[in-house]
Design a protein around this motif. Structure first.
Motif, PDB file in Angstrom:
ATOM      1  N   UNK A  41      61.664  58.801  38.858  1.00  0.00           N
ATOM      2  CA  UNK A  41      60.837  58.431  37.712  1.00  0.00           C
ATOM      3  C   UNK A  41      59.710  59.432  37.506  1.00  0.00           C
TER       4      UNK A  41
ATOM      5  N   UNK B  35      60.941  62.352  36.010  1.00  0.00           N
ATOM      6  CA  UNK B  35      61.142  62.111  34.584  1.00  0.00           C
ATOM      7  C   UNK B  35      59.834  62.294  33.809  1.00  0.00           C
ATOM      8  N   UNK B  36      58.724  61.929  34.440  1.00  0.00           N
ATOM      9  CA  UNK B  36      57.422  62.151  33.796  1.00  0.00           C
ATOM     10  C   UNK B  36      57.249  63.631  33.502  1.00  0.00           C
TER      11      UNK B  36
ATOM     12  N   UNK C 206      59.831  64.823  30.732  1.00  0.00           N
ATOM     13  CA  UNK C 206      59.456  64.594  29.336  1.00  0.00           C
ATOM     14  C   UNK C 206      58.178  65.340  28.993  1.00  0.00           C
TER      15      UNK C 206
ATOM     16  N   UNK D 186      57.347  67.841  25.923  1.00  0.00           N
ATOM     17  CA  UNK D 186      56.245  67.725  24.973  1.00  0.00           C
ATOM     18  C   UNK D 186      55.554  69.074  24.805  1.00  0.00           C
TER      19      UNK D 186
ATOM     20  N   UNK E  86      55.905  58.402  25.444  1.00  0.00           N
ATOM     21  CA  UNK E  86      55.871  59.554  26.349  1.00  0.00           C
ATOM     22  C   UNK E  86      55.332  59.116  27.706  1.00  0.00           C
ATOM     23  N   UNK E  87      56.016  59.486  28.790  1.00  0.00           N
ATOM     24  CA  UNK E  87      55.513  59.105  30.109  1.00  0.00           C
ATOM     25  C   UNK E  87      54.102  59.646  30.332  1.00  0.00           C
TER      26      UNK E  87
END
Lengths: 632, 511
Positions: free
Chosen positions: A140, A143-144, A147, A151, B391-392
């Motif tokens: 997880x 995954x932060x 993503x 961005x 968004x995380x």
């Protein structure tokens, strides 16, 4: 020191906050110093931790540092935590090291850009997320980062937001990446509900109980790989990367060549324990990688924008890395990831330096003969080109050769064949670029020609350091010599190998090396022939082979195909949903019933006496009837 | 005696209204300042709830119980658990920001407007605290009127009356069926136990036969589904949002919609658990349709407010999907997502409101390139956009992730379809952002737009704080609802286990 590993991403985060909040009020030099300095701190700390890790006894490796519990609900619990092991250390070193050099370069390159503080704000944020991605101890948190870098990629591709094409490209990158992330997300769900944890080491340990070929693990690895195809620009999700060249060149070097786009490879290597259990997934990975490697290489042949050439080359090289992972040579994949980070960052920065010299021009048809005007750029660019072409003893030679070698000894002749052809094409189109840019007659715009100049030291010094790394970077993985493969020895605890029996004879290894060199040399000669000896030939060939040339030149029309079969139907479908379904059907029913009521009441108005008591009575009666009926 | 803090929260705004009545109608500044003060005091009053809340128990806290009309079994019962705690705080937190946002926006009938805001605040808090069905219904209806007025009086002149009436009738229609169901429940309890009461905690103890649960669930469910709004009962929302003044849209999105989802948690599911299980497929599918449908329709919207309104349909679809998983992850995610939606969508409506004040248009095509004249606005808008697309590191992710995680456990296909909503969210939000903020300034009217004022930045600062806080350290909030959720899930599990026998009973009766 190791317990302070969390500081590695915190430094860039601080840079992000300082430059983000106060950058506009600070002098430019300070903004640049902070922006690059925080990355320098991260790099220094990474080196310190790396050295300390080397001294650790094997029993106390790897190290996990948990900072705090991030999301917890019921038995689901995921921390912000770091895993310090050989694989993450290599990635942390590469990411922070290359980022540091590119940040320094950017201080020079972006010096006259009005958005200078904004640029460093985004760039620092990117490094923060990238370090989170490679440092995470669980899916997880990875995954932060995953993503998050997406961005920053979006923000930096669209950095010149006033340009329509730039903001389009940024949006495309984000959305295509999201499609990949969708797969990653589902993969995580499947892993969690299968193993009850998202911690890497726990998942891998528990996965060991499953048989090879288990359906769940195959599904999970395939879903994760969907994520990788998005982030690492593989078929079918590669289309965003060439467009991403709209961003400033240091961004292309850092994000779209050296670091972010390799995240998919890192993830697959990180999950080698899972992939080793899923032969089918490995085949998919290798096949996609091989196809992408050659497909992108062919597109690279017909591009005239120097950055686009490099972009397709990146897609192609990433394909190599996946090919390596897919045939079980995870170490070779990471090895190539590292050397590629050096020479591809160098190529992009070199391209930046070239365009800096010719006032922002990127079209190679308007370059030529620049060799003597920008000697440092030329020499370093040439070194990187030799490295990517796979010429001994440059870094790319060792890593690429190891991939092809693995494919061959495992009997994957198909992958080996494709890899070899792609290597030929790569050598060709890269030297095509070198000849078009640096050799021959100058085709530079006369207005620009008289002030062609070498870049300032802030830009050339990073070039030279990267050139040095592109030369020596491969020696950590020197084959043949006993104990020469330090890289593999170091990395092996993090990697679950996919076995291939026995050690092949040294003669085969040497023979193969010679063969690869020959292939690369032919590629280079072909470029020499076409672009130096007979500059009339390329045009003639393009005429002669009109159809295949158009196909390649137009990138196989993939973008147009996607537009027609995905984008447009969604748009027109949505319009239909809105104007027909929502307005006419759903709301129509509502308003229809309202007008029915209106019609009825027009006729029943005689009942409307205007006395409140009558209404109250009617309500009480009605309610009583309903209640009575339900209870009765 | 302990301070009746819940009653204080409900009635302090009423006191405020009384005060406003005596203030001179011409002095707008004084009226607004007074309302702001009242809202801030109210927020201060609500803080002890947070600090004195015992997060180890699922029992109702800060309970107050007085007889109201004892001859009819109507009492005044208030209480608070993890679910309502967060929603009450969201309400008291947002109201002062809303008042601040009226500073330049509202220039007509300021006094009445402020009275409406305070009445709304009182009503909303009442809805979240009432534990007597009759009392709940009173608050539920009371709160309709100020909202109706906000849209109908201060809305966009062209269509405000249509939107207001649509909002009112739609909600009224659902509410009436709920009223019937409440009465049925009341009489049933009387019939079975001999005690006629609207006391929710007592009604929880009822064993209602399945066929009755079935109809009651639908009656309550319709009222709440309209409020949420769930597909296909959503068409009032785009109109109401588009026509309402900024503050109306903010309150509508941030708090009013949550009354629907809260209603499911507080009433529908625990009162009619077997029916709730029975309806899981229907409601989950409707929720997923809402997610995808809302997102797709968003893509082609031309009006900023309408786009955000449809995005609410999509986001609330996520919430409903989470609640109907009946597992800890899904419900924790659903509840935290209610708060997230309140913060992000609230902020988005503020953002649109501010640009509307400057340009008097909400059409996307009228903008473009606003990043150049308005860099601070651009930054805030970007962060909120990212929060909205999950968004995380920002709040939206935590909710969506837990919801999808919980859903995946129960139904992989639905989870997969719902997760595609995450892709579409990126499409519609980023495309909208691009068209409004990026590119060159093409319309000369946008050339010299002033960037955000200090007051406007001040509205966003607290919102951004929580957007980041929930994203980075959600435990602060998840811990508060953990006990309530666990207890809720355990109770529902029980119902699931006994479902078979009950349906047998039902069959026996039917024969």
């Amino acid at each position: 020191m190791i317990q302070y590993v969390w500081l590695i991403p915190v430094f860039p985060l601080m840079g992000f906050l300082i430059n983000g909040l106060y950058g506009k009020r600070l002098p430019k030099n300070l903004v640049g110093t902070i922006g690059a300095g925080v990355i320098g701190l991260s790099f220094a700390l990474t080196v310190a931790i790396f050295l300390e890790f080397l001294k650790l006894p094997a029993a106390s490796r790897p190290v996990e540092i948990v900072v705090y519990n991030w999301i917890a609900a019921g038995k689901f619990s995921v921390p912000i935590g770091f895993l310090v092991d050989p694989l993450s250390l290599i990635m942390l070193l590469v990411v922070s090291g290359v980022s540091f050099l590119i940040h320094i370069y950017s201080v020079g390159y972006m010096h006259d850009d009005p958005g200078f503080p904004r640029f460093f704000t985004y760039l620092n944020l990117f490094v923060f997320f990238m370090l989170i991605l490679v440092g995470a101890n669980n899916f997880l948190m990875m995954f932060v980062g995953w993503e998050g870098v997406g961005l920053c990629s979006y923000l930096l591709i669209g950095y010149w937001y006033e340009k329509q094409s730039a903001s389009d490209a940024g949006k495309k990158a984000f959305v295509v990446n999201r499609i990949g992330d969708f797969g990653f997300l589902l993969g995580m769900f499947l892993l969690f509900w299968t193993f009850g944890t998202l911690n890497f080491r726990e998942v891998f340990a528990l996965a060991g109980r499953y048989p090879v070929g288990s359906g769940i693990i195959t599904a999970a690895t395939l879903l994760l790989f969907v994520g990788a195809t998005g982030k690492s620009a593989q078929i079918p999700l590669y289309t965003w990367l060439p467009d991403a060249m709209e961003g400033p060149t240091p961004v292309s070097a850092l994000i779209h060549a050296a670091t972010m786009v390799t995240a998919g490879v890192y993830m697959v290597a990180r999950c080698s324990a899972l992939y080793a259990l899923a032969p089918f997934s490995l085949t998919v990975v290798a096949t996609i990688g091989a196809l992408t490697a050659i497909f992108a290489a062919t597109m690279g042949m017909a591009q005239f924008d120097i950055k686009r050439v490099l972009a397709y080359s990146t897609v192609s090289q990433l394909g190599y890395m996946f090919l390596a992972c897919g045939v079980g040579a995870f170490v070779a994949g990471i090895f190539h990831l590292m050397t590629h980070a050096f020479f591809k960052a160098l190529l992009f920065l070199g391209a930046g330096s070239v365009s800096h010299a010719v006032s922002g021009e990127l079209d190679m048809r308007r370059m030529g003969g620049l060799k003597d005007h920008i000697p440092i750029t030329y020499r370093t660019f040439l070194i990187a080109t030799l490295a990517i072409a796979g010429i001994f003893p440059f870094a790319g030679f060792f890593s690429k050769d190891e991939i092809l070698f693995h494919a061959l000894v495992d009997g994957n002749y198909f992958y080996w064949g494709i890899g070899t052809v792609a290597a030929f094409i790569t050598a060709f189109y890269m030297f095509r670029a070198v000849y078009m840019v640096f050799f021959g007659e100058s085709r530079v715009d006369p207005h620009v020609a008289h002030h062609v100049h070498e870049s300032p030291p802030l830009m050339t010094v990073p070039l030279m350091i990267l050139a040095f790394l592109s030369i020596v970077g491969g020696f950590v993985g020197f084959p043949i010599i006993e104990g020469g493969h330090k890289f593999k020895e170091f990395l092996s605890p993090s990697i679950t190998p996919v076995g291939h029996g026995g050690h092949p004879p040294v003669s085969l290894e040497i023979g193969l090396m010679a063969f690869s060199m020959a292939v690369a040399a032919i590629g280079i000669y072909t470029a020499y022939k076409l672009y130096m000896l007979r500059p009339d030939l390329p045009g003639w060939l393009a005429e002669k082979f009109r159809v295949p040339y158009d196909l390649i030149y137009n990138k196989y029309y993939v973008d147009q195909i996607y537009d027609t079969i995905v984008v447009e139907p969604i748009k027109s479908g949505s319009t239909l949903l809105w104007t027909q379904v929502d307005d006419k059907v759903v709301d129509g029913a509502v308003n229809g019933s309202a007008s029915t009521v209106a019609w009825l009441s027009a006729h029943l108005r005689r009942l409307e006496t205007g006395f409140l008591q009558n209404y109250a009575l009617a309500i009480v009666l009605g309610v009583t009837l309903v209640v009575g009926y339900l209870l009765g | 005696m302990q301070l009746p803090i819940l009653s204080l929260l409900i009635f302090f705004p009423v006191l405020g209204i009384a005060l406003l009545i005596f203030l001179p109608r011409k002095n707008h500044r004084l009226l607004k300042l007074t309302t702001l003060g009242i809202a801030l005091v109210e927020f201060g009053l609500s803080l002890p709830l947070w600090f004195r809340f015992d997060s180890t128990t699922a029992a109702m806290q800060f309970m107050e119980r007085y007889d109201w009309l004892p001859q009819y079994g109507i009492s005044y019962i208030l209480g608070l658990d993890g679910f309502s705690l967060l929603l009450v705080l969201l309400t008291t937190f947002l109201t002062p920001l809303c008042v601040l946002a009226t500073w330049e926006d509202i220039q007509t009938r300021v006094k009445e407007f402020m009275i409406c805001i305070l009445a709304l605040m009182s009503g909303m808090i009442g809805v979240f605290l009432a534990l007597d069905l009759f009392l709940f219904y009173v608050f539920w209806e009371v709160m309709l009127i100020p909202m109706y007025l906000l849209i109908g009086v201060w809305g966009n002149p062209a269509r405000r009356v249509y939107a207001a009436i649509k909002f009112f009738l739609y909600t009224m229609f659902g509410s009436l069926l709920m009223l019937v169901a409440i009465l049925v429940l009341y009489f049933y309890h009387g019939k079975v136990t001999g005690v006629y009461t609207f006391d929710l905690l007592k009604l929880y103890g009822l064993n209602i036969p399945f066929n009755m649960q079935f109809w009651m669930f639908l009656a309550f469910g319709l009222a709440f589904a309209i409020k949420v709004p769930m597909f296909p009962f959503h068409t009032w929302l785009p109109d109401a949002h588009t026509e309402a003044p900024t503050v109306g849209s903010v309150i509508l999105a941030a708090v009013l919609l949550k009354m629907g989802t809260y209603g499911f948690l507080r009433f529908n599911m625990p009162l009619f658990p077997e029916a709730a299980y029975y309806f899981v497929p229907l409601f989950s599918v409707l929720a997923v349709i809402g997610i995808v449908y809302g997102a797709l329709v968003c893509i082609v919207q031309k009006d900023l407010k309408r786009l955000i309104a449809f995005s609410s349909v999509s986001h609330l679809g996520f919430v409903m999907l989470g609640l109907f998983t009946f597992n800890v992850q899904g419900i924790q995610g659903g509840v935290i997502q209610m708060i997230n939606h309140g913060l992000s969508t609230g902020a988005l409506f503020f953002i649109v409101g501010m640009i509307y004040e400057r340009r008097h248009t909400r059409m996307i095509a009228d903008f473009g390139g606003l990043s150049t004249p308005m860099p601070i606005y651009a930054t805030i808008f970007m962060i909120v956009t990212l929060s909205s697309i999950g968004l995380p590191g920002l709040n939206g992710f935590v909710g969506e992730f837990l919801i999808l995680l919980g859903t995946f456990k129960e139904n992989k296909i639905l989870a997969t379809i719902a997760a595609s909503g995450v892709i579409f969210a990126a499409v519609y939000m980023l495309w909208m952002f691009q068209r409004v903020m990026f590119g060159e300034v093409t319309n000369p009217k946008n050339k010299n737009l002033p960037d955000l004022s200090g007051r406007e930045i001040f509205i966003f600062a607290p919102l951004l704080l929580f957007i980041v806080w929930i994203g980075v350290y959600p435990s602060t909030f998840l811990n508060k609802i953990e006990a309530t959720t666990t207890n809720f899930v355990a109770k529902m599990e029980q119902a699931k286990a006994t479902k078979v026998t009950l349906s047998q009973v039902f069959k026996g009766e039917a024969r």
